[in-house]
Motif scaffolding. Structure first.
Motif, PDB file in Angstrom:
ATOM      1  N   THR A  21       0.933  -1.313  -0.019  1.00 55.55           N
ATOM      2  CA  THR A  21      -0.302  -0.052   0.245  1.00 55.55           C
ATOM      3  C   THR A  21       1.334   1.354  -0.196  1.00 55.55           C
ATOM      4  OG1 THR A  21      -2.205  -1.187   1.212  1.00 55.55           O
ATOM      5  CG2 THR A  21      -2.186   1.632   1.141  1.00 55.55           C
ATOM      6  N   PHE A  22       1.051   2.050  -0.912  1.00 55.47           N
ATOM      7  CA  PHE A  22       1.759   3.417  -0.928  1.00 55.47           C
ATOM      8  C   PHE A  22       0.533   4.946  -1.373  1.00 55.47           C
ATOM      9  CE2 PHE A  22       3.393  -0.311  -2.997  1.00 55.47           C
ATOM     10  CZ  PHE A  22       4.694   0.027  -2.897  1.00 55.47           C
ATOM     11  N   GLY A  46      -7.693  -0.070 -11.865  1.00 54.41           N
ATOM     12  CA  GLY A  46      -7.877  -0.534 -11.344  1.00 54.41           C
ATOM     13  C   GLY A  46      -7.145  -1.588  -9.573  1.00 54.41           C
ATOM     14  N   ARG A  47      -7.050   0.454  -9.749  1.00 53.30           N
ATOM     15  CA  ARG A  47      -5.963  -0.295  -8.372  1.00 53.30           C
ATOM     16  C   ARG A  47      -7.092   0.058  -7.158  1.00 53.30           C
ATOM     17  NH1 ARG A  47      -3.970  -0.811 -11.698  1.00 53.30           N
ATOM     18  NH2 ARG A  47      -1.441   0.274 -12.387  1.00 53.30           N
ATOM     19  N   ARG A  48      -6.616  -0.751  -5.814  1.00 56.29           N
ATOM     20  CA  ARG A  48      -7.986  -0.268  -4.619  1.00 56.29           C
ATOM     21  C   ARG A  48      -7.599   1.492  -4.045  1.00 56.29           C
ATOM     22  NH1 ARG A  48      -7.164  -2.620   0.389  1.00 56.29           N
ATOM     23  NH2 ARG A  48      -9.878  -2.564   1.781  1.00 56.29           N
ATOM     24  N   VAL A  49      -8.059   2.139  -3.906  1.00 58.31           N
ATOM     25  CA  VAL A  49      -8.052   3.114  -2.823  1.00 58.31           C
ATOM     26  C   VAL A  49      -8.867   2.713  -2.143  1.00 58.31           C
ATOM     27  CG1 VAL A  49      -8.400   5.634  -2.887  1.00 58.31           C
ATOM     28  CG2 VAL A  49      -8.031   4.355  -5.772  1.00 58.31           C
ATOM     29  N   HIS A  50      -7.837   3.519  -0.426  1.00 52.86           N
ATOM     30  CA  HIS A  50      -8.232   3.461   0.516  1.00 52.86           C
ATOM     31  C   HIS A  50      -9.054   4.386   1.199  1.00 52.86           C
ATOM     32  CE1 HIS A  50      -6.441  -0.255   1.285  1.00 52.86           C
ATOM     33  NE2 HIS A  50      -5.429   0.519   0.603  1.00 52.86           N
ATOM     34  N   VAL A  69      -4.295  10.028  -1.069  1.00 52.56           N
ATOM     35  CA  VAL A  69      -4.461   8.612  -0.569  1.00 52.56           C
ATOM     36  C   VAL A  69      -3.359   7.698  -0.492  1.00 52.56           C
ATOM     37  CG1 VAL A  69      -6.888   9.854  -1.852  1.00 52.56           C
ATOM     38  CG2 VAL A  69      -5.210   8.590  -3.645  1.00 52.56           C
ATOM     39  N   ASP A  70      -3.828   6.560  -0.430  1.00 56.78           N
ATOM     40  CA  ASP A  70      -3.160   5.557  -0.550  1.00 56.78           C
ATOM     41  C   ASP A  70      -3.704   4.814  -1.130  1.00 56.78           C
ATOM     42  OD1 ASP A  70      -2.044   6.708   1.617  1.00 56.78           O
ATOM     43  OD2 ASP A  70      -2.749   5.293   3.266  1.00 56.78           O
ATOM     44  N   PHE A  71      -3.047   3.801  -1.825  1.00 54.22           N
ATOM     45  CA  PHE A  71      -4.060   2.434  -2.780  1.00 54.22           C
ATOM     46  C   PHE A  71      -2.721   1.667  -2.683  1.00 54.22           C
ATOM     47  CE2 PHE A  71      -0.346   5.789  -5.018  1.00 54.22           C
ATOM     48  CZ  PHE A  71       0.104   4.385  -5.897  1.00 54.22           C
ATOM     49  N   ASP A  72      -3.461   0.309  -3.504  1.00 54.28           N
ATOM     50  CA  ASP A  72      -2.606  -1.051  -3.000  1.00 54.28           C
ATOM     51  C   ASP A  72      -1.759  -0.729  -4.975  1.00 54.28           C
ATOM     52  OD1 ASP A  72      -3.236  -1.484  -0.756  1.00 54.28           O
ATOM     53  OD2 ASP A  72      -5.147  -3.030  -1.941  1.00 54.28           O
ATOM     54  N   ALA A  82       0.162   4.596 -12.248  1.00 55.59           N
ATOM     55  CA  ALA A  82      -0.328   5.298 -10.983  1.00 55.59           C
ATOM     56  C   ALA A  82      -0.489   6.992 -11.404  1.00 55.59           C
ATOM     57  CB  ALA A  82      -0.403   5.294 -10.088  1.00 55.59           C
ATOM     58  N   HIS A  83       0.919   7.158 -11.147  1.00 56.09           N
ATOM     59  CA  HIS A  83       1.587   8.525 -11.358  1.00 56.09           C
ATOM     60  C   HIS A  83       1.705   8.994 -12.722  1.00 56.09           C
ATOM     61  CE1 HIS A  83       3.721   9.229  -7.403  1.00 56.09           C
ATOM     62  NE2 HIS A  83       3.846   8.372  -7.731  1.00 56.09           N
ATOM     63  N   ALA A  84       2.178   8.506 -13.772  1.00 57.01           N
ATOM     64  CA  ALA A  84       1.738   8.890 -14.879  1.00 57.01           C
ATOM     65  C   ALA A  84       0.752   9.584 -15.503  1.00 57.01           C
ATOM     66  CB  ALA A  84       2.144   7.850 -16.278  1.00 57.01           C
TER      67      ALA A  84
END
Length: 96
Positions: A21-22, A46-50, A69-72, A82-84
């Motif tokens: 998780t980042f 397709g990322r899980r976002v917390h 946000v945190d995401f997996d 994700a950054h791009a």
């Protein structure tokens, strides 16, 4: 001379470890409603976002908004993607 391919980290507990998780912060125009846009962009990848851990902070003059946000991610490529994707949005000026 050291063999670059055989260099091992001095402290293996530091740095990114996947899967994990980042945290990502996107900064952009305040009127862009980034608190809904940032999680949506990540979900489309397709990322899980917390979402329960999301934080927002306006700039001192209110012109910009920072959304954290945190995401997996399973792999480093997903993190970079994700950054791009966030940086490609015209309302987002940069990511951390």
């Amino acid at each position: 001379m050291r063999d670059v391919e055989n260099i091992q980290p001095e402290n293996p507990d530091q740095g990114f470890q996947f899967p994990g998780t980042f945290t990502i912060t996107a900064m952009g125009n305040a009127e862009a409603v980034l608190e809904s846009k940032v999680p949506e962009i990540l979900r489309q990848l397709g990322r899980r976002v917390h979402i329960d851990r999301m934080k927002t902070r306006p700039s001192s003059k209110g012109n910009y908004m920072a959304v954290t946000v945190d995401f997996d991610c399973a792999r480093r490529e997903e993190y970079d993607e994700a950054h791009a994707a966030l940086r490609a949005d015209p309302d987002i000026r940069y990511t951390l």
